[in-house]
Design a protein around this motif. Structure first.
Motif, mmCIF file in Angstrom:
data_model
loop_
_atom_site.group_PDB
_atom_site.id
_atom_site.type_symbol
_atom_site.label_atom_id
_atom_site.label_comp_id
_atom_site.label_asym_id
_atom_site.label_seq_id
_atom_site.Cartn_x
_atom_site.Cartn_y
_atom_site.Cartn_z
ATOM 1 N N UNK A 4 25.333 48.095 37.286
ATOM 2 C CA UNK A 4 26.363 47.449 38.091
ATOM 3 C C UNK A 4 27.672 48.180 37.914
ATOM 4 N N UNK A 5 28.469 48.184 38.979
ATOM 5 C CA UNK A 5 29.768 48.843 38.915
ATOM 6 C C UNK A 5 30.748 48.106 39.805
ATOM 7 N N UNK A 47 16.944 54.727 40.163
ATOM 8 C CA UNK A 47 17.545 53.848 41.156
ATOM 9 C C UNK A 47 16.839 53.985 42.495
ATOM 10 N N UNK A 48 16.169 52.922 42.911
ATOM 11 C CA UNK A 48 15.504 52.908 44.210
ATOM 12 C C UNK A 48 16.258 52.063 45.224
ATOM 13 N N UNK A 49 17.087 51.148 44.731
ATOM 14 C CA UNK A 49 17.776 50.227 45.638
ATOM 15 C C UNK A 49 19.262 50.183 45.303
ATOM 16 N N UNK A 50 20.085 50.186 46.351
ATOM 17 C CA UNK A 50 21.531 50.043 46.205
ATOM 18 C C UNK A 50 21.960 48.771 46.929
ATOM 19 N N UNK A 51 22.696 47.914 46.228
ATOM 20 C CA UNK A 51 23.260 46.700 46.809
ATOM 21 C C UNK A 51 24.775 46.853 46.792
ATOM 22 N N UNK A 52 25.387 46.918 47.969
ATOM 23 C CA UNK A 52 26.829 47.139 48.081
ATOM 24 C C UNK A 52 27.507 45.873 48.589
ATOM 25 N N UNK A 233 16.751 40.709 49.380
ATOM 26 C CA UNK A 233 16.430 41.206 48.042
ATOM 27 C C UNK A 233 14.989 40.913 47.639
ATOM 28 N N UNK A 234 14.362 39.951 48.291
ATOM 29 C CA UNK A 234 12.973 39.624 47.970
ATOM 30 C C UNK A 234 11.982 40.563 48.650
ATOM 31 N N UNK A 235 12.472 41.429 49.535
ATOM 32 C CA UNK A 235 11.608 42.372 50.249
ATOM 33 C C UNK A 235 11.710 43.744 49.586
ATOM 34 N N UNK A 236 10.674 44.200 48.895
ATOM 35 C CA UNK A 236 10.749 45.484 48.178
ATOM 36 C C UNK A 236 10.855 46.694 49.098
ATOM 37 N N UNK A 237 10.628 46.510 50.395
ATOM 38 C CA UNK A 237 10.748 47.635 51.325
ATOM 39 C C UNK A 237 12.207 47.968 51.619
ATOM 40 N N UNK A 238 13.109 47.017 51.394
ATOM 41 C CA UNK A 238 14.526 47.221 51.699
ATOM 42 C C UNK A 238 15.202 47.868 50.497
ATOM 43 N N UNK A 239 15.760 49.056 50.711
ATOM 44 C CA UNK A 239 16.354 49.826 49.619
ATOM 45 C C UNK A 239 17.871 49.926 49.697
ATOM 46 N N UNK A 240 18.461 49.501 50.801
ATOM 47 C CA UNK A 240 19.923 49.512 50.898
ATOM 48 C C UNK A 240 20.377 48.225 51.568
ATOM 49 N N UNK A 241 21.130 47.417 50.823
ATOM 50 C CA UNK A 241 21.631 46.146 51.328
ATOM 51 C C UNK A 241 23.143 46.124 51.174
ATOM 52 N N UNK A 242 23.812 45.548 52.148
ATOM 53 C CA UNK A 242 25.268 45.479 52.083
ATOM 54 C C UNK A 242 25.759 44.178 52.693
ATOM 55 N N UNK A 243 26.904 43.734 52.214
ATOM 56 C CA UNK A 243 27.554 42.563 52.777
ATOM 57 C C UNK A 243 29.057 42.750 52.627
ATOM 58 N N UNK A 287 15.385 48.714 38.976
ATOM 59 C CA UNK A 287 15.658 49.941 39.727
ATOM 60 C C UNK A 287 16.763 49.726 40.762
ATOM 61 N N UNK A 288 17.619 48.739 40.501
ATOM 62 C CA UNK A 288 18.672 48.370 41.450
ATOM 63 C C UNK A 288 20.047 48.673 40.883
ATOM 64 N N UNK A 289 20.910 49.243 41.712
ATOM 65 C CA UNK A 289 22.317 49.458 41.361
ATOM 66 C C UNK A 289 23.167 48.523 42.213
#
Length: 403
Positions: A4-5, A47-52, A233-243, A287-289
């Motif tokens: 996390x950052x 890191x496979x997934x980025x949550x921004x 976030x419950x879908x492992x196919x989604x690797x980039x999420x933003x809000x 594997x999430x940032x």
């Protein structure tokens, strides 16, 4: 381990991006973002997934102050989730260099591309034609999208025209969880639909109780956007999420007292807790940032009111140059129904102190102002050569000139 950052200001990572052009597009963009925003001991392969989470107008110093302040009722931080996620288990970047103005549209364009600024203001003006490019106005975009005249937000169209890709473009359609933003591709009709369904699909008594005090509709779409992020976030196919969360910026433009700031930050803190909890429950937790970034700060000094200086009046005064000033929206002091019209291209405020062009201000305004509070404003002036030519033509038309 979940990374996390918390980041305070927009950052230019174009140098990292340029040096990585030989990599595939996705790896290059992720490298640019994660190299700067994540702790150095973490490898990119993990890191496979980025949550921004993109927070509009959120100053780092305000967050830092309340994180270190203890809540007398609990003995914990006033912002316990931010403290837990980013101070105890993550990292922060308090300040770093940004090349360009700290306005929302330019800053988000830099964050969403990792390249130097091509968009220079929230509203840009063509100094020759006076055409306006409004990057913040969603309403004309959705109207034109409905009738098939527009697909993407104006900022995206500009970046596409000059070949600058977005971070989201590095992902396939089913790998990206989009959201409302200044740089979104395509309209989000489903979000609107679900937001209003959640608002009104309640017990009649609850709806009536809220009706008696007034419906709170402004928060419906942002709350739905957060729900969609958590569902994604419950879908492992989604690797980039933003809000995008704009609550603090809205409050800071009107109030900078401690209570107002703390109230909205506590609400944000609860959202971060929901997102963090959902990440931990997901199959890609290790594997999430998680990255939280802001586009700019704002005046947050209690007792200092910085929104009251009239820049339009200054430009129109003799000392300011006697300009006829174009703005995209009316001043708050001008109580006019058409001031809330989202389809108005520009509004001209004339002056009696103009050195020339008297009576022609509607056709020849000389200054264009994009104001977003007095801390952040950009000025555009009519091209000087046009002004000189215009003055010469006016002088040549004088009747008292001798041949």
């Amino acid at each position: 381990m979940l990374r996390s950052c918390l980041s305070a200001l927009p950052l230019s990572s174009s140098q990292v991006y340029r040096n990585s052009r030989r990599l595939d597009h996705r790896a290059a963009v992720l490298l640019a973002i994660l190299f700067v925003l994540c702790l150095p001991q973490f490898s990119f392969a993990q890191t496979k997934r980025v949550v921004a989470v993109e927070c509009d107008g959120l100053p780092f110093d305000v967050v830092d102050r309340f994180v270190h302040e203890r809540d007398p009722r609990t003995g914990k931080s006033q912002l316990p989730w931010i403290d837990h996620i980013f101070y105890q288990n993550g990292t922060r970047l308090a300040n770093f260099y940004v090349r360009g103005m700290s306005l929302s549209a330019p800053s988000w364009s830099l964050i969403n591309t990792g390249q130097h600024l091509q968009i220079k203001a929230n509203v840009e003006f063509d100094r020759y034609t006076l055409q306006t490019y409004d990057y913040l106005n969603f309403i004309p975009f959705y109207v034109k999208a409905t009738i098939g005249r527009r697909v993407d937000m104006p900022g995206v169209e500009v970046l596409d025209s000059i070949g600058v890709p977005l971070l989201a473009d590095a992902y396939a359609h089913n790998e990206h969880q989009p959201t409302f933003s200044l740089f979104q591709r395509g309209p989000r009709y489903v979000t609107f639909q679900k937001a209003f369904e959640n608002k009104f699909k309640r017990a009649p008594k609850d709806i009536f109780d809220e009706w008696t005090t007034g419906f709170e509709l402004r928060s419906s779409v942002p709350e739905q956007s957060v729900r969609e992020l958590i569902e994604g976030l419950s879908d492992p196919r989604i690797h980039y999420l933003e809000v995008v969360i704009t609550d603090f910026d809205h409050v800071a433009h009107h109030n900078n007292d401690r209570e107002s700031q703390l109230f909205v930050l506590k609400e944000l803190d609860a959202v971060f807790g929901e997102v963090w909890t959902a990440i931990q429950k997901s199959s890609l937790a290790s594997e999430t940032a998680l990255v939280i970034v802001s586009d700019h700060g704002t005046n947050s000094v209690e007792g200092v009111y910085s929104q009251g200086y009239n820049l339009v009046k200054l430009l129109g005064s003799t000392a300011g140059g006697g300009h006829h000033v174009i703005t995209k929206r009316r001043l708050l002091a001008d109580y006019a129904i058409k001031g809330i019209n989202p389809f108005v291209q520009s509004i001209t405020t004339t002056t009696r102190d103009s050195y020339y062009l008297k009576g022609q201000s509607g056709d020849y305004p000389t200054a264009m102002l994009d104001f977003d509070g007095n801390e952040r404003a950009s000025f555009h002036y009519r091209n000087s050569n046009l002004n000189l030519l215009h003055i010469i033509l006016q002088q040549l038309q004088r009747a008292d000139l001798s041949s």
